[in-house]
Write a protein that holds these residues in place. Structure first.
Motif, short mmCIF file in Angstrom:
data_model
loop_
_atom_site.label_atom_id
_atom_site.label_comp_id
_atom_site.label_asym_id
_atom_site.label_seq_id
_atom_site.Cartn_x
_atom_site.Cartn_y
_atom_site.Cartn_z
N CYS A 22 0.82 -1.21 0.00
CA CYS A 22 0.00 0.00 0.00
C CYS A 22 0.85 1.26 0.00
O CYS A 22 2.05 1.23 0.22
N GLN A 65 5.67 3.86 1.11
CA GLN A 65 5.23 2.56 0.61
C GLN A 65 5.35 1.56 1.76
O GLN A 65 6.42 1.43 2.35
N TYR A 99 -4.37 0.73 -1.30
CA TYR A 99 -3.62 -0.52 -1.40
C TYR A 99 -3.61 -1.01 -2.84
O TYR A 99 -4.54 -0.78 -3.60
N ASP A 100 -2.51 -1.68 -3.20
CA ASP A 100 -2.34 -2.20 -4.56
C ASP A 100 -2.95 -3.59 -4.70
O ASP A 100 -3.75 -3.83 -5.57
N LYS A 101 -2.53 -4.50 -3.82
CA LYS A 101 -3.04 -5.86 -3.93
C LYS A 101 -3.02 -6.55 -2.58
O LYS A 101 -2.29 -6.16 -1.68
#
Length: 120
Positions: A22, A65, A99-101
């Motif tokens: 994230c 990050q 968040y990305d994944k």
């Protein structure tokens, strides 16, 4: 025997552990360490890791990050992550949290073990 026990204990501990990658946007006037401490205090979170040093994007904003590991509390992983996102956004000094994944740590470990076995 000892190795078998260690593997079994590791499986039990990692069962149901997830990880999100994230980006946290914070107010530079607030101490990032204090913000991360508040994130670590959220129910279900096991670890919070700073993936890179926080970077200033303007005079009053910085981005960090993160990698957050958690054991979901509630009916589903997706609902937990949505609640987590809401909770983190409400921490003093946090401007945004995306968040990305979502990664299933246990599945990733099994895939890694399978790949290692195939190489042998």
């Amino acid at each position: 025997m000892k190795e078998k026990l260690r593997v079994l204990v590791k499986e039990v501990i990692e069962e149901g552990i997830f990880e999100i990658l994230c980006i946290l946007t914070t107010n530079r006037q607030e101490n990032l360490t204090n913000i991360l401490t508040d994130v670590r205090a959220i129910k279900g979170i096991t670890t919070v890791t700073l993936r890179k040093a926080a970077a200033a994007v303007s005079e009053d904003k910085e981005i960090a990050q993160l990698k957050i590991k958690f054991k979901p509390v509630g009916p589903s992983v997706f609902r937990y992550v949505k609640a987590l996102q809401y909770t983190i956004k409400n921490i003093n000094g946090v401007l945004d949290f995306e968040y990305d994944k979502i990664i299933d740590v246990q599945k990733r470990a099994k895939l890694k073990a399978k790949r290692t076995a195939l190489k042998k």
